[in-house]
Design an enzyme around this catalytic site. Sequence first.
Site, short mmCIF file in Angstrom:
data_model
loop_
_atom_site.label_atom_id
_atom_site.label_comp_id
_atom_site.label_asym_id
_atom_site.label_seq_id
_atom_site.Cartn_x
_atom_site.Cartn_y
_atom_site.Cartn_z
N HIS A 17 51.86 15.89 62.79
CA HIS A 17 52.85 14.85 63.11
C HIS A 17 52.14 13.70 63.81
O HIS A 17 51.97 13.70 65.03
CB HIS A 17 53.93 15.44 64.03
CG HIS A 17 55.11 14.52 64.24
ND1 HIS A 17 56.36 14.78 63.74
CD2 HIS A 17 55.22 13.36 64.93
CE1 HIS A 17 57.19 13.83 64.10
NE2 HIS A 17 56.51 12.94 64.83
N HIS A 19 51.98 9.36 63.52
CA HIS A 19 52.40 8.09 62.92
C HIS A 19 51.19 7.17 62.82
O HIS A 19 50.52 6.90 63.81
CB HIS A 19 53.49 7.45 63.76
CG HIS A 19 54.77 8.21 63.78
ND1 HIS A 19 55.76 8.00 62.84
CD2 HIS A 19 55.21 9.20 64.60
CE1 HIS A 19 56.77 8.83 63.10
NE2 HIS A 19 56.45 9.57 64.15
N HIS A 197 62.48 13.61 61.07
CA HIS A 197 62.69 13.66 62.52
C HIS A 197 64.12 14.12 62.81
O HIS A 197 65.08 13.60 62.23
CB HIS A 197 62.48 12.27 63.12
CG HIS A 197 61.05 11.86 63.24
ND1 HIS A 197 60.18 11.85 62.17
CD2 HIS A 197 60.32 11.42 64.30
CE1 HIS A 197 58.99 11.43 62.57
NE2 HIS A 197 59.05 11.16 63.87
N GLU A 200 65.16 15.28 68.50
CA GLU A 200 64.40 14.61 69.56
C GLU A 200 65.44 13.93 70.45
O GLU A 200 65.84 14.47 71.48
CB GLU A 200 63.41 13.60 68.98
CG GLU A 200 62.56 12.91 70.03
CD GLU A 200 61.68 11.78 69.45
OE1 GLU A 200 60.76 11.36 70.16
OE2 GLU A 200 61.94 11.32 68.32
N ASP A 278 52.04 12.67 67.96
CA ASP A 278 53.08 11.69 67.65
C ASP A 278 52.49 10.28 67.55
O ASP A 278 52.13 9.84 66.47
CB ASP A 278 54.18 11.77 68.70
CG ASP A 278 55.52 11.21 68.24
OD1 ASP A 278 55.65 10.91 67.04
OD2 ASP A 278 56.43 11.09 69.08
N ASP A 279 52.42 9.57 68.67
CA ASP A 279 51.86 8.21 68.74
C ASP A 279 50.91 8.20 69.95
O ASP A 279 51.26 7.69 71.02
CB ASP A 279 52.97 7.18 68.94
CG ASP A 279 54.05 7.28 67.89
OD1 ASP A 279 53.87 6.71 66.79
OD2 ASP A 279 55.08 7.94 68.16
#
Length: 333
Positions: A17, A19, A197, A200, A278-279
């Site tokens: 996962h 981005h 997604h 969350e 994630d980021d």
Amino acid sequence: MSEEHPPVADLPKVELHLHHEGAAPPALIRQLAHEKKIDLRGIFKPDGSYDFRDFAHFLSVYEAASSVLTGPEEFRRLTWAILEQSAENGVVYSETFLSPDFCGGGDVAAWRDYLAAIRDAADEAEAKLGITLRGVVTCVRHFGPDQARRAARCAAETAGDWIVGFGMGGNEGVGKQGDYSWSFDCAREAGLRLTTHAGEFGGPDSVRDAVRVLGVERIGHGVRAIEDADLVHELADRGITLEVCPGSNVVLGLYPSFAAHPIARLRDAGVRVTISTDDPPFFHTTMRREYEMLAKAFGWGAEDFADLNATALRAAFCDEDTRSRVAKRLETS
């Protein structure tokens, strides 16, 4: 350091996962902004890191940072920078979320040009750094269902050994999972595997809809399933894999600390969980840091992380030859 008991942060890792634009090092974005004479000072803190207040503001900063990525060459540079950092953190296999909205605006011909540049950098990184990358095309939820269809068509047109999945990111507060059924059906018919997604900022019902309505086999985040015991049992029974990003969840305020995060409870309940960033520059994390913080919070050791990596590799969307090659790296690294 003992070879038999290496620190968990040094273990080889699988990440599912990530981005692509959200993994852009701030220094690269500042450099591109300088080259293009674009003023992005408002999105950085004085120390040069990304600056945002909350999730909605994070999305705005994310899109502003992405605005300097205007052509295939920028994405070539971005891909190399991401993979260089991932490899430094012991990642041997990664799946990255790529949005045609940021790569040609959803035009299939333009998307192919961007994809060629991304793959070129990925091939170079695999040869030089030993990290394998595969792409999961994502639509952006808050851009709406019509734009999602364009992303799905791009995904379907380039499905194969490198573009291996389709998913959806963005603001969970916009619309319902089912509003995007056409796009997921299109991707499924093209042979792509599916993630989205949910769970969350959306509650357990968003996870349930992702599984039952969209028919995905993986969930991005999914951690709020812990609030519904029946749903936890359903995820375990169905073998749904959660792409969990603990550091992201803590920074964005879902949980006050790693120790309060439900990843261990979900795992103990039989749900398939994995670890991702994630980021990462937005959330001041790396895969090494995720491992270190989880080990500290839950007492997990090398065997636990080996099990988590095995789960991630089983859930990876790559072909079996790639899976076998990555498995050997996990065993010998």
